[in-house]
Scaffold this active site. Structure first.
Site, PDB file in Angstrom:
ATOM      1  N   VAL A   1     -21.971 160.991  30.944  1.00  7.33           N
ATOM      2  CA  VAL A   1     -22.930 162.162  31.169  1.00  7.33           C
ATOM      3  C   VAL A   1     -23.505 161.748  32.819  1.00  7.33           C
ATOM      4  O   VAL A   1     -24.762 161.730  32.681  1.00  7.33           O
ATOM      5  CB  VAL A   1     -23.726 161.706  29.819  1.00  7.33           C
ATOM      6  N   GLY A   2     -22.895 160.709  33.445  1.00  9.20           N
ATOM      7  CA  GLY A   2     -23.706 159.910  34.703  1.00  9.20           C
ATOM      8  C   GLY A   2     -24.337 159.108  34.808  1.00  9.20           C
ATOM      9  O   GLY A   2     -24.707 158.651  35.136  1.00  9.20           O
TER      10      GLY A   2
ATOM     11  N   SER B   1     -13.175 150.504  30.933  1.00  8.88           N
ATOM     12  CA  SER B   1     -11.611 150.822  30.358  1.00  8.88           C
ATOM     13  C   SER B   1     -11.404 151.714  31.273  1.00  8.88           C
ATOM     14  O   SER B   1     -12.359 152.767  32.547  1.00  8.88           O
ATOM     15  CB  SER B   1     -11.852 150.623  28.939  1.00  8.88           C
TER      16      SER B   1
ATOM     17  N   LYS C   1     -21.562 146.063  35.892  1.00 15.79           N
ATOM     18  CA  LYS C   1     -20.887 146.783  34.977  1.00 15.79           C
ATOM     19  C   LYS C   1     -20.342 145.515  33.988  1.00 15.79           C
ATOM     20  O   LYS C   1     -18.472 145.308  34.111  1.00 15.79           O
ATOM     21  CB  LYS C   1     -19.679 147.769  35.354  1.00 15.79           C
TER      22      LYS C   1
ATOM     23  N   GLU D   1     -24.921 148.685  33.881  1.00 17.49           N
ATOM     24  CA  GLU D   1     -24.246 149.661  33.674  1.00 17.49           C
ATOM     25  C   GLU D   1     -23.319 150.006  32.396  1.00 17.49           C
ATOM     26  O   GLU D   1     -22.252 148.884  32.516  1.00 17.49           O
ATOM     27  CB  GLU D   1     -23.706 150.560  34.535  1.00 17.49           C
ATOM     28  N   GLY D   2     -23.856 150.952  31.237  1.00 23.73           N
ATOM     29  CA  GLY D   2     -23.102 150.220  29.792  1.00 23.73           C
ATOM     30  C   GLY D   2     -21.661 151.359  30.176  1.00 23.73           C
ATOM     31  O   GLY D   2     -21.171 151.999  31.141  1.00 23.73           O
TER      32      GLY D   2
ATOM     33  N   LEU E   1     -24.835 168.413  41.076  1.00 15.55           N
ATOM     34  CA  LEU E   1     -24.246 167.914  42.463  1.00 15.55           C
ATOM     35  C   LEU E   1     -22.548 168.191  42.512  1.00 15.55           C
ATOM     36  O   LEU E   1     -22.538 167.668  43.304  1.00 15.55           O
ATOM     37  CB  LEU E   1     -24.688 167.103  42.496  1.00 15.55           C
TER      38      LEU E   1
END
Length: 230
Positions: free
Chosen positions: A14-15, A42, A38, A117-118, A208
């Site tokens: 989803v960005g 994976s 991060k 970031e998950g 984008l």
């Protein structure tokens, strides 16, 4: 004081990386020292004898520090599958303590703002009994939600927000990301989300595809975060 945020999404793809990079750019452009982290990734490939993830490499490049790759991504797995399954296949146990150690490494290198970031969505398993959200709760990180605009996003966004708040965490803001160029009734979906989400809307990133992302921070209103966390 180090301002640290966890960036999650309504789903995978989803960005989250695009938004995390945009947030980092906006903070760095304000003259502040920023770092990206991060914890688990994976879908990695072998580069110079080390498994590396393309998203984590983007965060490393956007960071103000010069830490080694593994400091930005302590758990990297080759298969593009759920991390807890990849970890089991590799005979690795994902440790919450090790995730925290990586975060401390970022803080110890003078970072003023950190964006973590998950992977996947909010309730991502990292072992048989633990979720990545358990670590976010342990660290008490405010959360930024990325809403990928596609069919089902309203339900996914509202349920994710409910889960975050039920876990006792603060939603620092949310970001709209247009993941498809021609979503049916795009604006109506956006308006519905705006009516139902009380957290600050930090930005709306348009489609984008094929465009450079080095100025994507123009779509982020970082002052909304500065207002509450500076």
């Amino acid at each position: 004081m180090v301002n640290t945020f966890f960036v999650t999404g309504t789903d995978t793809d989803v960005g989250k990386t695009l938004v995390t990079e945009a947030l980092m750019q906006a903070v760095r452009d304000s003259g502040l020292y920023v770092a990206g982290y991060k914890p688990v990734a994976s879908g990695c490939e072998m580069i110079n004898g080390q498994l590396k993830n393309s998203d984590a490499l983007i965060l490393q490049e956007a960071s103000s520090n010069d830490l080694d790759y593994q400091d930005h991504n302590p758990y990297a797995f080759a298969p593009a599958i759920a991390p807890h399954i990849a970890a089991a296949q590799a005979g690795v146990t994902i440790s919450l303590d090790k995730l925290s150690e990586g975060l401390v490494a970022q803080k110890d290198n003078e970072a003023e703002w950190i964006f973590v970031e998950g992977a996947g969505g909010w309730r991502l398993p990292i072992s048989e009994h633990e979720y990545l959200s358990d670590w976010v709760k342990k660290e008490q990180l405010p959360v930024i939600l990325v809403v990928g605009m596609r069919l089902g996003c309203i339900n996914h966004a509202l349920l994710t927000l409910e889960a975050i708040e039920r876990d006792g965490l603060t939603v620092a803001g949310w970001v709209i990301n247009q993941v498809y160029p021609n979503m049916s009734h795009y604006q109506e979906n956006v308006n519905t989300l705006k009516q139902r989400i009380s957290a600050p809307l930090l930005g709306e990133i348009p489609w984008l595809e094929g465009k450079p992302t080095d100025s994507v921070d123009q779509y982020i209103d970082i002052d909304l975060l500065f207002k509450d966390y500076c």
